[in-house]
Write a protein that holds these residues in place. Structure first.
Motif, PDB file in Angstrom:
ATOM      1  N   ARG A  39       0.831  -1.188   0.000  1.00  0.00           N
ATOM      2  CA  ARG A  39       0.000   0.000   0.000  1.00  0.00           C
ATOM      3  C   ARG A  39       0.869   1.241   0.000  1.00  0.00           C
ATOM      4  NH1 ARG A  39      -2.656  -0.422   6.108  1.00  0.00           N
ATOM      5  NH2 ARG A  39      -0.765   0.123   7.295  1.00  0.00           N
ATOM      6  N   GLN A  40       0.298   2.327  -0.505  1.00  0.00           N
ATOM      7  CA  GLN A  40       1.010   3.593  -0.565  1.00  0.00           C
ATOM      8  C   GLN A  40       0.055   4.730  -0.230  1.00  0.00           C
ATOM      9  OE1 GLN A  40       3.050   4.337  -4.260  1.00  0.00           O
ATOM     10  NE2 GLN A  40       4.457   5.759  -3.282  1.00  0.00           N
ATOM     11  N   ALA A  41       0.317   5.396   0.881  1.00  0.00           N
ATOM     12  CA  ALA A  41      -0.466   6.542   1.302  1.00  0.00           C
ATOM     13  C   ALA A  41       0.085   7.802   0.630  1.00  0.00           C
ATOM     14  CB  ALA A  41      -0.422   6.689   2.817  1.00  0.00           C
ATOM     15  N   PRO A  42      -0.724   8.863   0.517  1.00  0.00           N
ATOM     16  CA  PRO A  42      -0.252  10.103  -0.103  1.00  0.00           C
ATOM     17  C   PRO A  42       1.013  10.629   0.574  1.00  0.00           C
ATOM     18  CG  PRO A  42      -2.616  10.169   0.172  1.00  0.00           C
ATOM     19  CD  PRO A  42      -2.137   8.950   0.904  1.00  0.00           C
ATOM     20  N   GLY A  43       2.044  10.909  -0.216  1.00  0.00           N
ATOM     21  CA  GLY A  43       3.284  11.435   0.311  1.00  0.00           C
ATOM     22  C   GLY A  43       4.170  10.420   1.006  1.00  0.00           C
TER      23      GLY A  43
END
Length: 125
Positions: A39-43
């Protein structure tokens, strides 16, 4: 060519549940690969979430999701799933399905063979 397509993302309140799905197509040796979710969260950098061996006999989870998320697979359908329970706002991210030949304990962004385009999960407080 191999294609991985995720689905099941959406908006959910904290404490709720979602089930993500990933289907593989294009002639890849799905049943020979270990599969995982990142997963990749904003920033933020992309991070490991969960992985499962080709036979489904061994699973591995990031400490942040252990006890809340469950990974599973159905080789007959060329699918892998991520059941997410007790969701928290910090789980908000784009979730990516990935395939590799490495052991599940060595799943890292750098050694995946194939990636899906991602599905967005947003958890509100």
């Amino acid at each position: 060519q191999v294609q991985l397509v995720e689905s099941g993302g959406g908006l959910v309140q904290a404490g709720g549940s979602l089930r993500l799905s990933c289907v593989a197509s294009g002639g890849g040796a799905f049943s020979s690969w270990s599969m995982g979710w990142f997963r990749q969260a904003p920033g933020k950098e992309r991070e490991f979430v969960a992985a499962i061996t080709w036979s489904g006999d061994t699973t591995h989870y990031a400490d942040s999701v252990k006890g809340r998320f469950t990974i599973s697979r159905d080789n007959a359908k060329s699918m892998v799933y991520l059941q997410m329970n007790s969701l928290k706002p910090e789980d908000t991210a784009v979730y990516y399905c990935a395939a590799s030949g490495v052991d599940v304990y060595y799943f890292e962004v750098s050694n995946m063979y194939h990636w899906g385009k991602g599905t967005l999960v947003t958890v509100s407080s």
